[in-house]
Design a protein around this motif. Sequence first.
Motif, PDB file in Angstrom:
ATOM      1  N   VAL A 224       3.509  -3.332  -3.416  1.00  0.00           N
ATOM      2  CA  VAL A 224       2.048  -3.560  -3.205  1.00  0.00           C
ATOM      3  C   VAL A 224       1.181  -3.668  -2.255  1.00  0.00           C
ATOM      4  CG1 VAL A 224       0.303  -4.729  -4.154  1.00  0.00           C
ATOM      5  CG2 VAL A 224       2.104  -4.726  -5.242  1.00  0.00           C
ATOM      6  N   ALA A 225       1.826  -4.743  -0.950  1.00  0.00           N
ATOM      7  CA  ALA A 225       0.573  -4.271  -0.391  1.00  0.00           C
ATOM      8  C   ALA A 225       1.315  -3.211   1.091  1.00  0.00           C
ATOM      9  CB  ALA A 225       1.187  -5.548   0.834  1.00  0.00           C
ATOM     10  N   ASP A 226       2.226  -2.926   1.052  1.00  0.00           N
ATOM     11  CA  ASP A 226       2.778  -1.460   1.357  1.00  0.00           C
ATOM     12  C   ASP A 226       4.055  -1.030   0.801  1.00  0.00           C
ATOM     13  OD1 ASP A 226       3.780   0.034   4.001  1.00  0.00           O
ATOM     14  OD2 ASP A 226       4.533  -1.156   4.959  1.00  0.00           O
ATOM     15  N   ARG A 227       3.274   0.155   0.025  1.00  0.00           N
ATOM     16  CA  ARG A 227       4.325   1.140  -0.672  1.00  0.00           C
ATOM     17  C   ARG A 227       5.899   1.534   0.644  1.00  0.00           C
ATOM     18  NH1 ARG A 227       1.596   6.013  -3.642  1.00  0.00           N
ATOM     19  NH2 ARG A 227       4.163   6.532  -4.018  1.00  0.00           N
ATOM     20  N   ASP A 228       5.624   1.568   1.634  1.00  0.00           N
ATOM     21  CA  ASP A 228       6.627   1.234   2.462  1.00  0.00           C
ATOM     22  C   ASP A 228       7.509   0.289   3.594  1.00  0.00           C
ATOM     23  OD1 ASP A 228       7.396   4.542   2.607  1.00  0.00           O
ATOM     24  OD2 ASP A 228       4.986   4.285   3.563  1.00  0.00           O
TER      25      ASP A 228
END
Length: 421
Positions: free
Chosen positions: A130-134
């Motif tokens: 959610v915070a960082d798709r990677d």
Amino acid sequence: MQAPSLSELKQHAEKGDARAQYMLAAQLSGAGEKQEAERWLNAAAAQGFGDALYTLATRRLDHDGLVAAAEMLARAVQDGSTPARRLLGVLHAMGLGGARDWSEAVALVTGAAQAGDPAAMRELSMLLFVADRDDEDGANLLATAAPRDPVAGAVAVRRFALGRSHADSASARAHLELLERVQYPHAMSLRAAFDKHASPQRFQPSPPDWVRIAEKLEQEPAAPAIAPEVLCETPPARAFRAVFSPEECEYVIAASARLLAPSQISDPRTGAPVQDPYRTSLTAILSLVDLDLALVMINRRLAAMAGMPPENGECLGVLYYAEGHEYRPHCDWLPPGPELDRGGQRAATALIYLNDEYDGGETHFLVPDLAFKGGAGDVLMFENLSENGDPAPHSRHAGRPVREGKKWLGSTWYREKNYRH
Ligand SMILES: O=C(O)CCC(=O)C(=O)O
Ligand SMILES: [Fe+2]
């Protein structure tokens, strides 16, 4: 090792062996001897046997059993039950059977993941994305879970096709072939995406860094606010674009695939659910026992878009329309009866368009003659009641027949009042 015979199990059960009592209960239940099965299940639970406590807790997830369910699950966790950890995590995250406690929810599920449970790993990975798709820890947990968990496998293939996953093509191909073998109903879409994939980096899963993961998940992941597009004033209808990522859409589809059954409508006379040619799709109802933290978070984000408290939401239904399937013109109101008394009328409906690989299948409001078809990840919300609280005739709508392809849609009805307790 040979499975113990029924008479061996009985002997051990009589002597007080909790595991034998639990296994005996399962066998007797399968043979139709329900009363004896219950007796042994209760005996195993009384001794604190985790699987027995978990089984009993899953039967108490109705509104007046939640406190008892949470208490049984806590005892099951003490006995090392992984499913109990995950379900108690859901109750804590939703504030059911006790106060809402996000960090306790994450701690419980992290414990299950540390014990090697692939379902727990994949739900944590979705929170990290959610915070960082990677997010590397997320990609790592997902890749570790994928060989043993079909939901993780489906998301891993989707990420690979998007050029996001760090998994190599050999493992993505293996996950896809497994999903095809088990006839995952969204496998064709994954295959098409896989065949024209971008080229993600290679990546070897490594032992998870639990300290770093705990730090990242200390706070509940916050999704960005999205401004609505006003589609219509009567009925009030709003669209929110790209609320959910393609990975999240795949996650919802994969989590619901094994639960699909013919859709039902409320019988207008009795209010009881019945099958009817009026509604020809399949539906998967994601009840409390089917949830995990990733789905709780998706439900909470959907409620935020609908402008409704999450606890007013009925269970998320995932609808699958094959070619020719439809939901003919209807209103989402409930007829009078115990269901209506419980949480009030269905004040609003929120839909998540989970894919866009189909023709036709628009959501159609008949009187304003407004047809809406969202892209994958878009949300549509509309109100079903007039300002004075009466059912609003303009909210009448249909899911038009799908002309070609398959349509996947998430659907939640929000009541006027708290529906949970
Ligand atoms: O399939 C659609 O577009 C409409 C679904 C619907 O009417 C509902 O879930 O209440
Ligand atoms: Fe509807």
